[in-house]
Design a protein around this motif. Structure first.
Motif, PDB file in Angstrom:
ATOM      1  N   ASN A   7      31.139  59.933 -15.541  1.00 32.72           N
ATOM      2  CA  ASN A   7      31.809  58.588 -15.938  1.00 32.72           C
ATOM      3  C   ASN A   7      32.311  58.557 -17.351  1.00 32.72           C
ATOM      4  N   ALA A   8      33.346  57.949 -17.827  1.00 33.01           N
ATOM      5  CA  ALA A   8      33.927  57.676 -19.197  1.00 33.01           C
ATOM      6  C   ALA A   8      34.345  56.328 -19.380  1.00 33.01           C
ATOM      7  N   ASP A   9      34.126  56.156 -20.617  1.00 29.93           N
ATOM      8  CA  ASP A   9      34.501  54.699 -21.124  1.00 29.93           C
ATOM      9  C   ASP A   9      36.030  54.940 -21.483  1.00 29.93           C
ATOM     10  N   VAL A  10      36.759  53.959 -20.877  1.00 32.65           N
ATOM     11  CA  VAL A  10      38.299  54.052 -21.135  1.00 32.65           C
ATOM     12  C   VAL A  10      39.066  52.792 -21.274  1.00 32.65           C
ATOM     13  N   GLY A  11      40.301  52.844 -21.590  1.00 31.79           N
ATOM     14  CA  GLY A  11      40.714  51.676 -22.036  1.00 31.79           C
ATOM     15  C   GLY A  11      40.379  51.018 -23.353  1.00 31.79           C
ATOM     16  N   GLU A  12      40.359  51.847 -24.095  1.00 32.98           N
ATOM     17  CA  GLU A  12      39.896  51.633 -25.627  1.00 32.98           C
ATOM     18  C   GLU A  12      40.834  51.979 -26.660  1.00 32.98           C
ATOM     19  N   GLU A  13      42.070  52.315 -25.810  1.00 33.67           N
ATOM     20  CA  GLU A  13      43.185  52.850 -26.870  1.00 33.67           C
ATOM     21  C   GLU A  13      43.014  54.104 -27.687  1.00 33.67           C
ATOM     22  N   ALA A  14      42.241  54.989 -27.101  1.00 25.54           N
ATOM     23  CA  ALA A  14      41.854  56.210 -27.814  1.00 25.54           C
ATOM     24  C   ALA A  14      42.773  57.264 -27.858  1.00 25.54           C
ATOM     25  N   GLY A  15      43.908  56.979 -26.662  1.00 28.90           N
ATOM     26  CA  GLY A  15      44.769  57.917 -26.421  1.00 28.90           C
ATOM     27  C   GLY A  15      44.603  58.898 -25.638  1.00 28.90           C
ATOM     28  N   PHE A  16      43.239  59.085 -24.907  1.00 34.28           N
ATOM     29  CA  PHE A  16      43.042  60.235 -23.969  1.00 34.28           C
ATOM     30  C   PHE A  16      43.026  60.071 -22.607  1.00 34.28           C
ATOM     31  N   ASP A  17      43.167  58.539 -22.340  1.00 31.26           N
ATOM     32  CA  ASP A  17      42.550  58.335 -20.864  1.00 31.26           C
ATOM     33  C   ASP A  17      43.277  59.214 -19.936  1.00 31.26           C
ATOM     34  N   ALA A  18      44.628  59.360 -19.971  1.00 36.32           N
ATOM     35  CA  ALA A  18      45.493  59.937 -18.787  1.00 36.32           C
ATOM     36  C   ALA A  18      44.829  61.346 -18.660  1.00 36.32           C
ATOM     37  N   GLN A  19      44.403  62.000 -19.908  1.00 36.83           N
ATOM     38  CA  GLN A  19      43.866  63.407 -19.690  1.00 36.83           C
ATOM     39  C   GLN A  19      42.393  63.671 -19.179  1.00 36.83           C
ATOM     40  N   ILE A  20      41.800  62.380 -19.482  1.00 42.45           N
ATOM     41  CA  ILE A  20      40.252  62.089 -19.021  1.00 42.45           C
ATOM     42  C   ILE A  20      40.111  62.123 -17.762  1.00 42.45           C
ATOM     43  N   MET A  21      41.115  61.145 -17.042  1.00 42.54           N
ATOM     44  CA  MET A  21      40.859  60.838 -15.788  1.00 42.54           C
ATOM     45  C   MET A  21      40.768  61.855 -14.554  1.00 42.54           C
ATOM     46  N   PRO A  22      41.364  63.128 -14.891  1.00 44.83           N
ATOM     47  CA  PRO A  22      41.137  63.797 -13.511  1.00 44.83           C
ATOM     48  C   PRO A  22      39.713  64.467 -13.602  1.00 44.83           C
ATOM     49  N   TYR A  23      39.019  64.447 -14.790  1.00 42.02           N
ATOM     50  CA  TYR A  23      37.680  65.209 -14.587  1.00 42.02           C
ATOM     51  C   TYR A  23      36.562  64.138 -14.373  1.00 42.02           C
ATOM     52  N   ILE A  24      36.941  62.791 -14.036  1.00 41.20           N
ATOM     53  CA  ILE A  24      35.653  61.992 -13.906  1.00 41.20           C
ATOM     54  C   ILE A  24      35.903  61.325 -12.559  1.00 41.20           C
ATOM     55  N   SER A  25      34.732  60.771 -12.143  1.00 41.60           N
ATOM     56  CA  SER A  25      34.461  60.049 -10.972  1.00 41.60           C
ATOM     57  C   SER A  25      34.547  58.499 -11.003  1.00 41.60           C
ATOM     58  N   TRP A  26      34.178  58.013 -11.947  1.00 41.67           N
ATOM     59  CA  TRP A  26      33.860  56.633 -12.391  1.00 41.67           C
ATOM     60  C   TRP A  26      34.326  56.392 -13.679  1.00 41.67           C
ATOM     61  N   CYS A  27      35.327  55.524 -13.931  1.00 40.26           N
ATOM     62  CA  CYS A  27      35.481  54.773 -15.337  1.00 40.26           C
ATOM     63  C   CYS A  27      34.896  53.415 -15.538  1.00 40.26           C
ATOM     64  N   ASN A  28      34.987  53.284 -16.741  1.00 37.96           N
ATOM     65  CA  ASN A  28      34.417  51.773 -17.384  1.00 37.96           C
ATOM     66  C   ASN A  28      35.628  51.484 -18.330  1.00 37.96           C
ATOM     67  N   ILE A  29      36.155  50.385 -17.852  1.00 37.99           N
ATOM     68  CA  ILE A  29      37.562  49.883 -18.355  1.00 37.99           C
ATOM     69  C   ILE A  29      36.940  48.631 -19.551  1.00 37.99           C
ATOM     70  N   SER A  30      37.332  48.813 -20.541  1.00 38.68           N
ATOM     71  CA  SER A  30      37.050  47.980 -21.688  1.00 38.68           C
ATOM     72  C   SER A  30      37.676  46.517 -21.326  1.00 38.68           C
ATOM     73  N   CYS A  31      37.240  45.405 -21.586  1.00 33.53           N
ATOM     74  CA  CYS A  31      37.566  44.256 -21.014  1.00 33.53           C
ATOM     75  C   CYS A  31      38.325  43.574 -22.107  1.00 33.53           C
ATOM     76  N   GLY A  32      38.651  44.036 -23.017  1.00 34.56           N
ATOM     77  CA  GLY A  32      39.656  43.405 -24.164  1.00 34.56           C
ATOM     78  C   GLY A  32      38.743  42.808 -25.166  1.00 34.56           C
TER      79      GLY A  32
END
Length: 243
Positions: A7-32
């Motif tokens: 799993n990975a923490d995403v939606g944090e505007e780090a700039g890597f989400d599109a590259q990370i997604m193919p490698y993970i099963s679950w994502c944890n999206i920042s709620c703002g």
């Protein structure tokens, strides 16, 4: 053939989400609340759906100034409310996109505080129950949150690929230089030990037994994509499959 759930923490505007997604099963999206905003939430949900990644909400203390990594003293009712509102926000957009929210994983200081602080853990538990009792809750095996959730919510236990551990299996504070493991080979060895031996090597070199369901790689680590690529190649050569 052994299977790994990353799993990975995403939606944090780090700039890597599109590259990370193919490698993970679950994502944890920042709620703002510690990063991102409603548009980022929606964009990240779409990325997850495109990559067939299960979607989770990643609530935090309302603290953008410190990226949710500083403990806040809040009235219990206020803490329950902010966590509830954050989960509901992600859930609303997930369902609007035609998908289903899978889990909740607290972020940063909120996650760490719920390991030892029963009041914080209770607030998270109440918030998840306010939204949807069928959601999985992701936390550490040895946390107050895991104990309080037994018989009340479905829990998945987590370890961290890119973080060093203290002797009591809490995470080394980010205020310390050796908190984050950035070398891809070192991360792989750290994770391989967890999988093959069921043990974590602590910062003092001791090996402690651990049980887990999923392994986290932080999406805001600058070389997170490199780490994921390296682990994917190494584990594939060992006949492991990322689920």
């Amino acid at each position: 053939m052994k299977r790994i759930i990353l799993n990975a923490d995403v939606g944090e505007e780090a700039g890597f989400d599109a590259q990370i997604m193919p490698y993970i099963s679950w994502c944890n999206i920042s709620c703002g609340s510690h990063a991102g905003n409603e548009q980022v939430v929606q964009d990240t949900i779409n990325l997850a759906i495109k990559n067939k990644v299960k979607i989770g909400a990643h609530p935090s203390y309302p603290d953008r100034a410190h990226f949710g990594r500083k403990s806040l003293k809040m009235a219990h009712a206020d803490l329950v409310k902010t966590i509830t509102d954050q989960i509901r926000l992600v859930k609303r957009y997930v369902e609007k996109a035609g998908a289903k929210l899978h889990h909740v994983k607290p972020h940063g200081a909120l996650y760490n505080d719920a390991v030892k602080d029963e009041l914080v853990a209770t607030a998270i538990l109440k918030a998840v129950k306010n939204v949807d009792k069928s959601l999985y809750l992701i936390t550490a095996e040895n946390s107050k949150l895991s104990y309080l959730s037994k018989g009340k919510l479905k829990v998945k236990y987590e370890v961290f690929a890119d973080r060093n551990y203290n002797e009591d299996l809490t995470l080394v504070s980010r205020s310390k230089e050796n908190a984050v493991i950035v070398d891809a080979e070192e991360v792989f060895e750290h994770v391989l030990r967890m999988i093959s031996e069921g043990k974590i090597k602590t910062i003092k070199g001791e090996k402690k037994p651990v049980f887990f369901d999923t392994i986290c790689v932080h999406g805001d680590t600058p070389n997170s994509v490199e780490i994921l690529e390296y682990m994917s190649n190494k584990f594939s050569s060992l006949n492991f499959v990322f689920e």
